[in-house]
Motif scaffolding. Sequence first.
Motif, PDB file in Angstrom:
ATOM      1  N   VAL A  13       0.840  -1.209   0.000  1.00 20.76           N
ATOM      2  CA  VAL A  13       0.000   0.000   0.000  1.00 20.76           C
ATOM      3  C   VAL A  13       0.873   1.256   0.000  1.00 20.76           C
ATOM      4  N   GLU A  32      10.666   2.561   5.781  1.00 24.70           N
ATOM      5  CA  GLU A  32      10.342   1.135   5.953  1.00 24.70           C
ATOM      6  C   GLU A  32      11.286   0.537   6.989  1.00 24.70           C
ATOM      7  N   LYS A  33      10.704  -0.080   8.001  1.00 20.83           N
ATOM      8  CA  LYS A  33      11.563  -0.530   9.110  1.00 20.83           C
ATOM      9  C   LYS A  33      12.427  -1.730   8.756  1.00 20.83           C
ATOM     10  N   ILE A  44      -2.123 -13.039  -2.575  1.00 17.33           N
ATOM     11  CA  ILE A  44      -1.912 -13.900  -3.752  1.00 17.33           C
ATOM     12  C   ILE A  44      -2.904 -13.564  -4.878  1.00 17.33           C
ATOM     13  N   HIS A  45      -3.915 -12.749  -4.537  1.00 19.34           N
ATOM     14  CA  HIS A  45      -4.938 -12.373  -5.531  1.00 19.34           C
ATOM     15  C   HIS A  45      -5.206 -10.876  -5.488  1.00 19.34           C
ATOM     16  N   VAL A 130       9.857   4.063  12.320  1.00 16.08           N
ATOM     17  CA  VAL A 130       9.251   5.242  12.946  1.00 16.08           C
ATOM     18  C   VAL A 130       8.784   4.836  14.338  1.00 16.08           C
ATOM     19  N   ASP A 280      -3.717  -2.042   5.884  1.00 15.59           N
ATOM     20  CA  ASP A 280      -4.007  -2.839   7.074  1.00 15.59           C
ATOM     21  C   ASP A 280      -3.976  -2.001   8.352  1.00 15.59           C
ATOM     22  N   GLY A 290      -9.654 -12.695  -0.869  1.00 10.63           N
ATOM     23  CA  GLY A 290      -8.411 -12.136  -1.423  1.00 10.63           C
ATOM     24  C   GLY A 290      -8.536 -10.637  -1.617  1.00 10.63           C
ATOM     25  N   GLY A 292      -7.883  -8.092   1.135  1.00 12.62           N
ATOM     26  CA  GLY A 292      -7.279  -7.214   2.151  1.00 12.62           C
ATOM     27  C   GLY A 292      -6.346  -6.187   1.535  1.00 12.62           C
ATOM     28  N   MET A 293      -5.393  -6.660   0.747  1.00 13.81           N
ATOM     29  CA  MET A 293      -4.464  -5.737   0.096  1.00 13.81           C
ATOM     30  C   MET A 293      -5.209  -4.871  -0.928  1.00 13.81           C
ATOM     31  N   CYS A 294      -6.154  -5.500  -1.637  1.00 16.22           N
ATOM     32  CA  CYS A 294      -6.936  -4.735  -2.637  1.00 16.22           C
ATOM     33  C   CYS A 294      -7.568  -3.513  -1.980  1.00 16.22           C
TER      34      CYS A 294
END
Length: 456
Positions: A13, A32-33, A44-45, A130, A280, A290, A292-294
């Motif tokens: 994201v 990015e940590k 995956i989708h 952060v 998230d 599939g 969550g990321m979408c």
Amino acid sequence: MDTDVAVIGGGPVGLTLANLLGRRGASVLVLEKQPEPYPMPRAIHFDGEVMRVFQAAGVAQAVLPHTHVGKGMLFQNGAGETLVDWSRAQEIGPMGWYESYRFFQPGLEAALRDALVDYPNVRLVTGAEVIRLSQSGDAVTLTLGSGTQHRARFAIGADGTGSVTRQALGIALEDLGFQERWLVVDLRLTRPRDDLGDYSIQFCDPEAPGTYVRGVGNWRRWELRLSDGDPDPMPEEMIWQRLRRWITPRDAVLERGAIYTFRSRIAEHWEQGRILLAGDAAHQMPPFMGQGMCAGIRDAANLWWKLLAVLRGADQALLGTYGPERAANVRAFIEKSVALGRLINQTAAGLIPQGQMRSIWPDLGPGLGPRDGIGGSLAPQVLTPNGKADDAAGHRFYALGAGAAAGTLPKFDGAEDWLAEHACKGAIIRPDGYALGPASDPELVTLAEQLNQHLA
Ligand SMILES: Cc1cc2nc3c(=O)[nH]c(=O)nc-3n(C[C@H](O)[C@H](O)[C@H](O)COP(=O)(O)OP(=O)(O)OC[C@H]3O[C@@H](n4cnc5c(N)ncnc54)[C@H](O)[C@@H]3O)c2cc1C
């Protein structure tokens, strides 16, 4: 001021948002940590709307080699009978892309990272955790674990489930009631197993609920629900034991077996002053659709043009439309994912009518423009003589169909069915592909024209 936008978290994201903003000249700092990218897939989708966002981010062609077109999902009972068939079209759909893609997440993230190198105005710093955020009237100050500080006009917390940003703002998560432990196993086939098929299968078996997903190339995944007594981590022999009805070590190598607790939660609000949440950090759902990321990529799509417009002089109140618009849309996906989870567990068989299932395209919640007609619904992306409509319009507002008052907005024909469904002759389309409202409304046309000036 050091930077226009600081993005906390270089997951899918954060990286997508950085590309969307970087492509339009905003200065972006991604913190990015982790020092190195995570080499294993989680998601995956993704769907055609997400590919449309990658198009807007200028990365669609770089992402494509890490994908293949998804056939869909079948829900089967313990006897192997199909209860629900969620097949996806195998031709280009309304988004201007296929309806469903399987993808290899490390490949996607590498493509997103590599694309950032083209933008001198974007900086990705890895190994940068952060630990603190504060904001004054015109800036956000971010403090890293090393003690280094960065200042930005806006900060986006795309820092995942355990979001430091969300915690720093004291934003609570509303629990939508789903919590289960599942084992997620990623395998690579060492010999062909065509019999496993290209469909994802949801095994709606109360004795052993689970999921099979055909990944890209020779990657295959099983997700199995666990009982309270199952050990974490699970020993490799035990994992193979659980998989034995489908596959054994003769056919594949086990790359990863990880235990996740799937939850359904949504942030009570998404914004505080100059700090906003995305991905998230703002919402979590079980992975049965599939999506969550979408959902997080949709957040980025909703946010980039609002941020850009505000950075270039639009009223900051525009950012206040982000959370309410996105929350209603993501809530629909969470609720559907939870309902599918119940079907897979067979704790509520009959909850979903058996037969054919269709993808959902939920409207945006209240926000910019009216919501009593076409406003807030996702528009198809038509093909114009100059290519896909979003590209042809320069990823700014445009008019689709007939528009008596469409003013100076670029205009394209098509999408008759979608317009008729909403009893509308023409609509104004926003840079994220959703309808602002009818093109016959002169006030909306003026609003779109004003925002376009900031997005030029
Ligand atoms: C088993 C499983 C299967 C899934 N399948 C799918 C699927 O098929 N499709 C789908 O759409 N979704 C799926 N999901 C969901 C998807 O993985 C997540 O929704 C997605 O990864 C969220 O992306 P993100 O960028 O918001 O967060 P993350 O991917 O969690 O990235 C957050 C980043 O922020 C960094 N970070 C955290 N804290 C800090 C800090 N303080 N400072 C700096 N950096 C920080 C982290 O290191 C990380 O890189 C699945 C999830 C799981 C667990």
